[in-house]
Design a protein around this motif. Structure first.
Motif, mmCIF file in Angstrom:
data_model
loop_
_atom_site.group_PDB
_atom_site.id
_atom_site.type_symbol
_atom_site.label_atom_id
_atom_site.label_comp_id
_atom_site.label_asym_id
_atom_site.label_seq_id
_atom_site.Cartn_x
_atom_site.Cartn_y
_atom_site.Cartn_z
ATOM 1 N N GLN A 147 0.825 -1.195 0.000
ATOM 2 C CA GLN A 147 0.000 0.000 0.000
ATOM 3 C C GLN A 147 0.868 1.258 0.000
ATOM 4 O O GLN A 147 1.843 1.363 0.751
ATOM 5 N N ASP A 148 0.513 2.196 -0.888
ATOM 6 C CA ASP A 148 1.198 3.491 -0.961
ATOM 7 C C ASP A 148 2.700 3.332 -1.182
ATOM 8 O O ASP A 148 3.517 4.072 -0.623
ATOM 9 N N ALA A 149 3.056 2.360 -2.000
ATOM 10 C CA ALA A 149 4.485 2.180 -2.321
ATOM 11 C C ALA A 149 4.967 3.351 -3.165
ATOM 12 O O ALA A 149 4.215 3.889 -3.975
ATOM 13 N N PRO A 150 6.225 3.773 -2.996
ATOM 14 C CA PRO A 150 6.739 4.890 -3.800
ATOM 15 C C PRO A 150 6.803 4.517 -5.271
ATOM 16 O O PRO A 150 6.958 3.356 -5.634
ATOM 17 N N VAL A 151 6.663 5.517 -6.118
ATOM 18 C CA VAL A 151 6.737 5.318 -7.564
ATOM 19 C C VAL A 151 8.095 5.797 -8.048
ATOM 20 O O VAL A 151 8.493 6.930 -7.801
ATOM 21 N N HIS A 152 8.807 4.920 -8.744
ATOM 22 C CA HIS A 152 10.124 5.245 -9.274
ATOM 23 C C HIS A 152 10.106 5.066 -10.774
ATOM 24 O O HIS A 152 9.446 4.182 -11.297
ATOM 25 N N LYS A 153 10.884 5.873 -11.457
ATOM 26 C CA LYS A 153 10.927 5.784 -12.911
ATOM 27 C C LYS A 153 11.367 4.406 -13.377
ATOM 28 O O LYS A 153 10.831 3.831 -14.304
ATOM 29 N N THR A 154 12.366 3.835 -12.721
ATOM 30 C CA THR A 154 12.909 2.560 -13.163
ATOM 31 C C THR A 154 11.961 1.403 -12.921
ATOM 32 O O THR A 154 12.178 0.321 -13.426
ATOM 33 N N THR A 155 10.906 1.604 -12.128
ATOM 34 C CA THR A 155 9.982 0.516 -11.853
ATOM 35 C C THR A 155 8.571 0.862 -12.305
ATOM 36 O O THR A 155 7.611 0.238 -11.890
ATOM 37 N N GLN A 156 8.445 1.848 -13.167
ATOM 38 C CA GLN A 156 7.123 2.297 -13.586
ATOM 39 C C GLN A 156 6.298 1.160 -14.176
ATOM 40 O O GLN A 156 5.118 1.033 -13.927
#
Length: 302
Positions: A102-111
């Protein structure tokens, strides 16, 4: 729906029914993990135990080491945005399928990678409302300048643990189980190592004479800090050699975490490296993983 159990509740209930397993699994929690990070990684470990048939509760083994390494790689990707070779990314994506953070951060490399995180807004940081084109970040890629100082206290503790372990083993030598010594010392400091394996033929930038050989390469990190690389005929042999090289760093009077230049995917990057006091006559082996978000690097390889 009211009364429906969450995955976290299900895991907690299962561990409550298996107290010995719960106590054993909790020993794998890293010193710096938050409750949220640990709960997610614990679920990853529990979900994938059956995929390692030789794994036994309470018994150290290469299967357990591999599972714990993959769990750290998965958690680093989800929570820190770390990126690894594609074969590794595919593996942890498969193993982490179904785990919801829940509410995990969003990173470009894992989009588009390891885990779904809900819808993203049409305009994100670095994008303009009109053109929708992403502006290049002005942030310097690689580890933050203060990272060495933040990691140094842990490696000071690890240095003491390794020193005592080697004394009890009769000193450093070729006949030791180097990986077991390193693993036990790291775990005594409430941390876990991350091992990344890549076939030797897939590595660019190796010394002449190695590029055509069969075998594997293993890179060992702890707290995202690079500590050793090893080559071997298979993953186990590569891991043993990487552990031996890592323990050599602990033979001096102290160890120091520094930011150094390394090669990763054919590019120069800044990396966190554990060093002894001895001057280096040659550069570092090329990195197999790069646990720091690097937008320019990702753009160049896409």
């Amino acid at each position: 729906m009211a009364g429906e159990k969450s995955e976290e509740d299900t895991v907690s209930e299962y561990l409550g029914q298996n107290p010995e397993l719960a106590q054993w699994v909790d020993t794998f929690r890293s010193y710096c993990e938050s409750n949220k990070q640990w709960v997610a990684r614990r679920e990853f470990i529990l979900r994938n135990m059956e995929a390692f048939p030789t794994l036994e509760h309470g018994v150290p083994s290469s299967s357990l080491d591999r599972l714990l390494s993959l769990s750290m790689v998965w958690a680093n990707n989800v929570f820190l945005g770390c990126y690894y070779p594609q074969a590794v990314m595919d593996k942890i994506k498969e193993m982490g399928d179904g785990i919801v953070v829940q509410d995990a951060p969003v990173h470009k490399t894992t989009q588009d990678g390891i885990q779904g995180r809900g819808k993203r807004s049409a305009t994100t940081e670095g994008e303009s409302d009109s053109g929708g084109k992403r502006a290049k970040s002005s942030r310097k890629s690689g580890p933050l300048p203060q990272a060495p100082a933040e990691h140094q206290p842990f490696f000071n503790r690890l240095y003491k643990a390794v020193a005592w372990k080697l004394v009890s083993a009769g000193g450093f030598g070729p006949n030791l189980d180097h990986f077991e010594i390193l693993r036990s010392c790291v775990e005594s400091c409430k941390e876990t190592m991350a091992c990344v394996y890549v076939p030797l033929k897939d590595i660019t930038g190796l010394p002449a004479g190695r590029t055509q050989k069969e075998g594997h390469v293993c890179e060992i990190r702890c707290q995202t800090v690079y500590i050793g690389t090893g080559y071997g005929r298979d993953e186990a042999a590569a891991k043993a050699m990487a552990s031996k090289e890592a323990l050599k760093v602990f033979q001096g009077r102290k160890v120091t975490v520094k930011i150094c230049r390394r090669r990763y995917k054919g590019k120069d990057v800044e990396d966190l490296v554990l060093l002894d006091e001895q001057p280096r006559s040659q550069g570092f082996p090329p990195a197999l993983s790069y646990p720091f978000q690097d937008e320019q690097l990702e753009e160049g390889s896409s």
